[in-house]
Design a protein around this motif. Structure first.
Motif, PDB file in Angstrom:
ATOM      1  N   PRO A   4     150.289  84.408  19.361  1.00 44.86           N
ATOM      2  CA  PRO A   4     151.235  83.293  19.461  1.00 44.86           C
ATOM      3  C   PRO A   4     152.671  83.758  19.214  1.00 44.86           C
ATOM      4  N   LYS A   5     153.606  83.052  19.812  1.00 45.27           N
ATOM      5  CA  LYS A   5     155.027  83.299  19.548  1.00 45.27           C
ATOM      6  C   LYS A   5     155.271  82.974  18.082  1.00 45.27           C
ATOM      7  N   ARG A   6     156.113  83.781  17.430  1.00 51.99           N
ATOM      8  CA  ARG A   6     156.410  83.581  16.013  1.00 51.99           C
ATOM      9  C   ARG A   6     157.912  83.633  15.781  1.00 51.99           C
ATOM     10  N   CYS A   7     158.351  82.950  14.732  1.00 56.90           N
ATOM     11  CA  CYS A   7     159.758  82.985  14.334  1.00 56.90           C
ATOM     12  C   CYS A   7     160.105  84.412  13.911  1.00 56.90           C
ATOM     13  N   ILE A   8     161.266  84.883  14.334  1.00 55.16           N
ATOM     14  CA  ILE A   8     161.662  86.251  13.991  1.00 55.16           C
ATOM     15  C   ILE A   8     162.071  86.394  12.529  1.00 55.16           C
ATOM     16  N   LYS A   9     162.301  85.270  11.833  1.00 57.17           N
ATOM     17  CA  LYS A   9     162.675  85.339  10.413  1.00 57.17           C
ATOM     18  C   LYS A   9     161.485  85.117   9.485  1.00 57.17           C
ATOM     19  N   CYS A  10     160.734  84.055   9.714  1.00 56.39           N
ATOM     20  CA  CYS A  10     159.676  83.685   8.753  1.00 56.39           C
ATOM     21  C   CYS A  10     158.263  83.898   9.294  1.00 56.39           C
ATOM     22  N   ILE A  11     158.121  84.247  10.530  1.00 60.73           N
ATOM     23  CA  ILE A  11     156.881  84.487  11.272  1.00 60.73           C
ATOM     24  C   ILE A  11     155.946  83.281  11.404  1.00 60.73           C
ATOM     25  N   LEU A  12     156.457  82.072  11.228  1.00 59.95           N
ATOM     26  CA  LEU A  12     155.617  80.901  11.487  1.00 59.95           C
ATOM     27  C   LEU A  12     155.224  80.895  12.958  1.00 59.95           C
ATOM     28  N   PRO A  13     153.975  80.497  13.257  1.00 50.05           N
ATOM     29  CA  PRO A  13     153.501  80.538  14.643  1.00 50.05           C
ATOM     30  C   PRO A  13     153.875  79.289  15.435  1.00 50.05           C
ATOM     31  N   GLU A  14     153.878  79.435  16.742  1.00 49.65           N
ATOM     32  CA  GLU A  14     154.270  78.353  17.641  1.00 49.65           C
ATOM     33  C   GLU A  14     153.322  77.149  17.612  1.00 49.65           C
ATOM     34  N   HIS A  15     152.101  77.323  17.128  1.00 46.41           N
ATOM     35  CA  HIS A  15     151.156  76.195  17.111  1.00 46.41           C
ATOM     36  C   HIS A  15     151.312  75.315  15.863  1.00 46.41           C
ATOM     37  N   LEU A  16     152.258  75.635  14.988  1.00 47.19           N
ATOM     38  CA  LEU A  16     152.521  74.797  13.818  1.00 47.19           C
ATOM     39  C   LEU A  16     153.137  73.474  14.288  1.00 47.19           C
ATOM     40  N   PRO A  17     152.593  72.337  13.871  1.00 44.25           N
ATOM     41  CA  PRO A  17     153.130  71.047  14.324  1.00 44.25           C
ATOM     42  C   PRO A  17     154.617  70.894  13.980  1.00 44.25           C
ATOM     43  N   GLY A  18     155.390  70.495  14.965  1.00 50.79           N
ATOM     44  CA  GLY A  18     156.806  70.213  14.753  1.00 50.79           C
ATOM     45  C   GLY A  18     157.733  71.406  14.885  1.00 50.79           C
ATOM     46  N   ILE A  19     157.198  72.593  15.115  1.00 51.42           N
ATOM     47  CA  ILE A  19     158.040  73.778  15.184  1.00 51.42           C
ATOM     48  C   ILE A  19     158.668  73.917  16.572  1.00 51.42           C
ATOM     49  N   THR A  20     159.926  74.328  16.575  1.00 48.44           N
ATOM     50  CA  THR A  20     160.625  74.655  17.814  1.00 48.44           C
ATOM     51  C   THR A  20     161.396  75.951  17.566  1.00 48.44           C
ATOM     52  N   PHE A  21     161.799  76.596  18.634  1.00 47.16           N
ATOM     53  CA  PHE A  21     162.517  77.860  18.524  1.00 47.16           C
ATOM     54  C   PHE A  21     163.828  77.781  19.286  1.00 47.16           C
ATOM     55  N   ASP A  22     164.862  78.406  18.727  1.00 46.79           N
ATOM     56  CA  ASP A  22     166.119  78.481  19.452  1.00 46.79           C
ATOM     57  C   ASP A  22     166.092  79.672  20.405  1.00 46.79           C
ATOM     58  N   GLU A  23     167.185  79.895  21.098  1.00 50.96           N
ATOM     59  CA  GLU A  23     167.235  80.976  22.096  1.00 50.96           C
ATOM     60  C   GLU A  23     167.119  82.368  21.478  1.00 50.96           C
ATOM     61  N   LYS A  24     167.359  82.484  20.169  1.00 53.75           N
ATOM     62  CA  LYS A  24     167.241  83.775  19.486  1.00 53.75           C
ATOM     63  C   LYS A  24     165.840  84.013  18.934  1.00 53.75           C
ATOM     64  N   GLY A  25     164.966  82.989  18.996  1.00 51.28           N
ATOM     65  CA  GLY A  25     163.610  83.129  18.470  1.00 51.28           C
ATOM     66  C   GLY A  25     163.474  82.699  17.021  1.00 51.28           C
ATOM     67  N   VAL A  26     164.484  81.980  16.505  1.00 46.44           N
ATOM     68  CA  VAL A  26     164.455  81.489  15.127  1.00 46.44           C
ATOM     69  C   VAL A  26     163.949  80.046  15.141  1.00 46.44           C
ATOM     70  N   CYS A  27     163.048  79.718  14.223  1.00 44.76           N
ATOM     71  CA  CYS A  27     162.450  78.375  14.208  1.00 44.76           C
ATOM     72  C   CYS A  27     163.400  77.339  13.608  1.00 44.76           C
ATOM     73  N   ASN A  28     163.105  76.083  13.891  1.00 45.55           N
ATOM     74  CA  ASN A  28     163.909  74.975  13.386  1.00 45.55           C
ATOM     75  C   ASN A  28     163.868  74.891  11.859  1.00 45.55           C
ATOM     76  N   PHE A  29     162.797  75.336  11.220  1.00 44.25           N
ATOM     77  CA  PHE A  29     162.713  75.290   9.762  1.00 44.25           C
ATOM     78  C   PHE A  29     163.702  76.275   9.137  1.00 44.25           C
ATOM     79  N   CYS A  30     163.789  77.476   9.692  1.00 42.49           N
ATOM     80  CA  CYS A  30     164.757  78.467   9.193  1.00 42.49           C
ATOM     81  C   CYS A  30     166.184  78.002   9.449  1.00 42.49           C
TER      82      CYS A  30
END
Length: 76
Positions: A4-30
């Motif tokens: 799965p795609k993961r956040c480049i900072k915290c490594i949360l996976p793309e299947h986590l409910p509510g997660i989105t990624f910006d163009e740099k690959g950083v999740c909305n939580f970070c």
């Protein structure tokens, strides 16, 4: 099987409910944390934690205190 795609900072996976990624690959939580970090009063938060620790110490002196943490790369 594709990883799965993961956040480049915290490594949360793309299947986590509510997660989105910006163009740099950083999740909305970070990104939310970074935006709100400057607004946080860490001295006040430390005082609140100290008060909770003192409350726990009054209940029993068998243990000092146990503080569970979760999150980040190692999920302590």
């Amino acid at each position: 099987m594709k990883s799965p795609k993961r956040c480049i900072k915290c490594i949360l996976p793309e299947h986590l409910p509510g997660i989105t990624f910006d163009e740099k690959g950083v999740c909305n939580f970070c990104n939310d944390y970074e935006q709100n970090r400057e607004k946080m009063d860490f001295i006040q938060k430390k005082s609140e934690l100290d008060a909770l620790v003192e409350q726990a110490r009054k209940i029993s002196d068998a243990y000092d205190v146990l503080i569970p943490l979760s999150g980040g790369k190692d999920s302590i």
